[in-house]
Design an enzyme around this catalytic site. Structure first.
Site, PDB file in Angstrom:
ATOM      1  N   LYS A  15      -8.622   6.788 -18.967  1.00 30.76           N
ATOM      2  CA  LYS A  15      -8.898   7.328 -20.292  1.00 30.76           C
ATOM      3  C   LYS A  15      -7.660   7.195 -21.187  1.00 30.76           C
ATOM      4  O   LYS A  15      -7.210   6.098 -21.427  1.00 30.76           O
ATOM      5  CB  LYS A  15      -9.394   8.769 -20.148  1.00 30.76           C
TER       6      LYS A  15
ATOM      7  N   ARG B 142       0.847  -1.205   0.000  1.00 31.72           N
ATOM      8  CA  ARG B 142       0.000   0.000   0.000  1.00 31.72           C
ATOM      9  C   ARG B 142       0.880   1.251   0.000  1.00 31.72           C
ATOM     10  O   ARG B 142       0.586   2.240  -0.658  1.00 31.72           O
ATOM     11  CB  ARG B 142      -0.956  -0.002   1.210  1.00 31.72           C
TER      12      ARG B 142
ATOM     13  N   ASP C 224      -7.297  19.292 -14.109  1.00 32.89           N
ATOM     14  CA  ASP C 224      -7.629  17.952 -14.583  1.00 32.89           C
ATOM     15  C   ASP C 224      -7.209  17.877 -16.050  1.00 32.89           C
ATOM     16  O   ASP C 224      -7.814  18.506 -16.919  1.00 32.89           O
ATOM     17  CB  ASP C 224      -9.138  17.704 -14.420  1.00 32.89           C
TER      18      ASP C 224
ATOM     19  N   TYR D  47     -16.538  17.271 -15.227  1.00 36.36           N
ATOM     20  CA  TYR D  47     -17.048  15.905 -15.110  1.00 36.36           C
ATOM     21  C   TYR D  47     -18.052  15.826 -13.955  1.00 36.36           C
ATOM     22  O   TYR D  47     -17.774  16.292 -12.845  1.00 36.36           O
ATOM     23  CB  TYR D  47     -15.883  14.932 -14.899  1.00 36.36           C
TER      24      TYR D  47
HETATM   25  O1  P1T Z   1     -13.639   7.272 -13.739  1.00 37.69           O
HETATM   26  P1  P1T Z   1     -12.431   7.712 -12.999  1.00 37.69           P
HETATM   27  O2  P1T Z   1     -11.185   7.037 -13.392  1.00 37.69           O
HETATM   28  O3  P1T Z   1     -12.648   7.704 -11.500  1.00 37.69           O
HETATM   29  O4  P1T Z   1     -12.184   9.252 -13.402  1.00 37.69           O
HETATM   30  C1  P1T Z   1     -13.086  10.282 -13.139  1.00 37.69           C
HETATM   31  C2  P1T Z   1     -12.914  11.402 -14.128  1.00 37.69           C
HETATM   32  C3  P1T Z   1     -12.124  12.490 -13.786  1.00 37.69           C
HETATM   33  N1  P1T Z   1     -11.921  13.523 -14.636  1.00 37.69           N
HETATM   34  C4  P1T Z   1     -12.486  13.527 -15.857  1.00 37.69           C
HETATM   35  C5  P1T Z   1     -12.251  14.697 -16.766  1.00 37.69           C
HETATM   36  C6  P1T Z   1     -13.280  12.449 -16.268  1.00 37.69           C
HETATM   37  O5  P1T Z   1     -13.804  12.495 -17.504  1.00 37.69           O
HETATM   38  C7  P1T Z   1     -13.503  11.359 -15.392  1.00 37.69           C
HETATM   39  C8  P1T Z   1     -14.351  10.199 -15.769  1.00 37.69           C
HETATM   40  N2  P1T Z   1     -15.205  10.432 -16.870  1.00 37.69           N
HETATM   41  C9  P1T Z   1     -16.037   9.519 -17.438  1.00 37.69           C
HETATM   42  C10 P1T Z   1     -16.203   8.270 -17.000  1.00 37.69           C
HETATM   43  C11 P1T Z   1     -16.779  10.010 -18.622  1.00 37.69           C
HETATM   44  O6  P1T Z   1     -17.310   9.199 -19.416  1.00 37.69           O
HETATM   45  O7  P1T Z   1     -16.843  11.232 -18.804  1.00 37.69           O
END
Ligand code: P1T
Length: 382
Positions: free
Chosen positions: A202, A55, A177, A107
């Site tokens: 992503k 961890r 972000d 988001y």
């Molecule tokens: O899904 P996760 O890995 O927890 O990430 C969240 C997140 C954070 N910042 C941005 C700009 C994002 O687009 C996302 C997650 N977005 C999607 C799942 C979507 O389809 O827009």
């Protein structure tokens, strides 16, 4: 957590393939091993080789942290189990009553995390494009500006340097972000941002097969605090997930070039199409924040959004009519996706200042043949 004193002189593409990924000194393995051991032998109390308990630190994670930190031009990189786990760590820097200023397009899950989980924090959603208004209306208790650029899903872009200047002069940190741009297209720390956050799910992972998050930063004191919480709250990724993100990152540059080229082909189809009301893409001269995007991004990205003249019914029809573009949430992978933000990714923002138009569709343009993608969207629009 990895701390990286020296920035390599290698180019981006070389760092993506090699940084943190030397051949294994014991076996010569060229691919970074997936280190599953949760604990590491000590040859006397405290006599370890850099790892004690997984961890707190893990060799596969350390390789990923070194590589992505290097791509962001950062001294420190911290990997997390998801983008939201990484965001949660940043929000834990704040104290009860502190205010987060966030853009009024972001988001939906980020907004939900700030407004529904970190309920001891105050928040204000503002239009970050109007910097005069930002200065005039600045709430004095603001401790953090949360900046997506380009935003999800309207792809609005903001001048990072300008917003950093405004925030720093008023004692607030800026977290960018960088999920949509990726470090290949934009490196926010070079414009003065304090922390960069990623959903590694992503473009970094790039193949829709791993959920992950990442923080990159330069400041020693912030890094100490974020590393403490990474370990103390424990939102860390599994070694296999670290391996998958690291494998994805190796091809980030070539994928991004194709994502951008294919997005341009789609924009060419959509601009002037009789069924389309408005195309949202940072390269378009009338796009909100086009100048900022042109200044701080190498290219304009693989995400394209657009509104339909026929309202939400038309949007839902088009979303259901594509065959190559898969109707699904998420983005940033090799395959093309289409989604209706109002009912899918941003449903949690309904009724809030971050609500999105119901005739909006968002495309994550993949790396397939551009001609096939254009033909699919054309038939769906007709
Ligand atoms: O899904 P996760 O890995 O927890 O990430 C969240 C997140 C954070 N910042 C941005 C700009 C994002 O687009 C996302 C997650 N977005 C999607 C799942 C979507 O389809 O827009």
């Amino acid at each position: 957590m990895g701390e990286f004193e020296e920035q390599s002189t290698w180019g981006f593409e070389t760092r993506a393939v090699h940084t943190g990924q030397d051949p294994d000194p014991v076996t010569g393995a060229v691919v970074t091993p997936i280190s599953l051991s949760t604990t590491f032998a000590q040859d006397g109390v405290g006599g370890h080789k850099g790892f004690e308990y997984s961890r707190s630190g893990n060799p596969t994670r350390a390789a990923l942290e070194a590589c992505v930190a290097s791509l962001e031009g950062a001294h420190y990189g911290l990997a997390f189990a998801s983008g939201l786990a990484a965001e949660d760590n940043v929000l834990r820097l704040l104290r009860s009553g502190d205010r987060v200023l966030l853009g009024n397009d972001a988001y939906g899950g980020t907004f939900r995390l700030i407004s529904k989980v970190h309920t001891s924090l105050a928040w204000t959603a503002v239009d970050l494009i109007d910097t005069n208004r930002l200065v005039a209306d600045w709430p004095d208790d603001t401790k953090l500006v949360w900046l997506e650029t380009p935003t999800n899903p309207l792809l609005r872009c903001f001048d990072i340097e300008q917003i950093v200047d405004i925030a720093h002069a008023r004692g607030a940190l800026v977290c960018v972000d960088n999920t949509f741009a990726t470090p290949f297209l934009q490196q926010p720390l070079s414009f003065g941002a304090d922390v960069v956050v990623h959903s590694a799910t992503k473009y970094l992972g790039g193949h829709s097969d791993v959920v992950g998050g990442f923080l990159a930063l330069d400041d020693d004191e912030l890094a100490d605090r974020l590393t403490f919480t990474q370990n103390a709250a424990g939102g860390v990724p599994a070694p296999f997930d670290c391996y998958l993100v690291l494998r994805g990152v190796k091809t980030l540059a070539v994928r991004m070039e194709r994502h951008c080229a294919n997005a341009r082909a789609i924009v060419d189809l959509l601009v002037g199409h009789p069924a389309v009301e408005r195309v949202l893409y940072p390269q378009l001269p009338d796009h909100p924040g086009h100048a900022a995007a042109a200044k701080q991004m190498r290219d304009f990205g693989g995400m394209v959004s657009f509104t339909l003249k026929g309202g939400s019914d038309a949007a839902l029809r088009v979303a259901a009519a594509t065959t190559l573009f898969t109707l699904a949430e998420s983005l940033g992978a090799v395959e093309s996706l289409i989604e209706h933000p109002g009912r899918m990714t941003h449903a949690s923002a309904a009724g809030s200042p971050l609500e999105v138009p119901d005739n909006l569709l968002r495309l994550s343009v993949g790396i397939e043949s551009a001609a096939d993608l254009v033909a699919d969207l054309e038939q769906a629009l007709s």
